[in-house]
Design a protein around this motif. Structure first.
Motif, mmCIF file in Angstrom:
data_model
loop_
_atom_site.group_PDB
_atom_site.id
_atom_site.type_symbol
_atom_site.label_atom_id
_atom_site.label_comp_id
_atom_site.label_asym_id
_atom_site.label_seq_id
_atom_site.Cartn_x
_atom_site.Cartn_y
_atom_site.Cartn_z
ATOM 1 N N LYS A 22 0.712 -1.115 -0.008
ATOM 2 C CA LYS A 22 -0.231 -0.031 -0.001
ATOM 3 C C LYS A 22 1.059 1.216 -0.056
ATOM 4 N N ARG A 37 -0.359 14.556 1.616
ATOM 5 C CA ARG A 37 0.732 14.043 2.474
ATOM 6 C C ARG A 37 0.567 13.843 3.961
ATOM 7 N N ALA A 38 -0.298 14.979 4.390
ATOM 8 C CA ALA A 38 -0.271 15.104 5.747
ATOM 9 C C ALA A 38 -1.304 14.059 6.196
ATOM 10 N N ALA A 39 -2.253 13.837 5.430
ATOM 11 C CA ALA A 39 -3.556 13.058 5.724
ATOM 12 C C ALA A 39 -3.308 11.605 5.702
ATOM 13 N N THR A 40 -2.122 11.272 5.064
ATOM 14 C CA THR A 40 -2.029 9.478 4.654
ATOM 15 C C THR A 40 -1.124 9.018 5.885
ATOM 16 N N THR A 41 -1.467 7.767 6.238
ATOM 17 C CA THR A 41 -0.574 6.945 6.960
ATOM 18 C C THR A 41 0.229 5.822 6.487
ATOM 19 N N VAL A 42 0.194 5.798 4.953
ATOM 20 C CA VAL A 42 0.879 4.761 4.265
ATOM 21 C C VAL A 42 2.273 5.291 3.734
#
Length: 108
Positions: A22, A37-42
């Motif tokens: 992922k 970029r700030a909102a994703t954890t992958v």
């Protein structure tokens, strides 16, 4: 339908050491990428025509048969790419496809 030919990929996947199942595939030229970029954890992989990114395009030339350009990885890896598609927006689309293929261990 168009095909993409990568000539001499020469280990481009070395910039991405392991297969990532992922990943966020972000256009570094797009203003929305900072928020995404700030909102994703992958893990994040980026591509761009104008900005610094994991995968970038250089030496873009077009003729009546399509577009040729050099794809460069952050680690200095380079590959020549040719597509029957025209327009710089399609170069960005091709870079996006390269990022997906790299993240899944399909090229390198």
């Amino acid at each position: 339908m168009s095909t993409i030919s990568i000539i001499g990929s020469g280990g481009m996947a070395t910039a991405i050491s392991a297969r990532i199942t992922k990943a966020a595939n972000l256009n570094g030229d797009g203003p929305a990428s900072n928020g995404l970029r700030a909102a994703t954890t992958v893990p994040i992989l980026t591509y761009a025509l104008r900005e610094s990114a994991d995968v970038t395009a250089h030496d873009i030339t077009s003729d009546r048969f399509g577009t040729r350009f050099t794809v460069a990885g952050r680690g200095g890896e380079r590959a020549s790419l040719r597509t029957g598609l025209l327009g710089t927006y399609n170069v960005a689309n091709c870079l996006s496809a390269v990022v997906v293929a790299l993240s899944q261990g399909k090229i390198g």
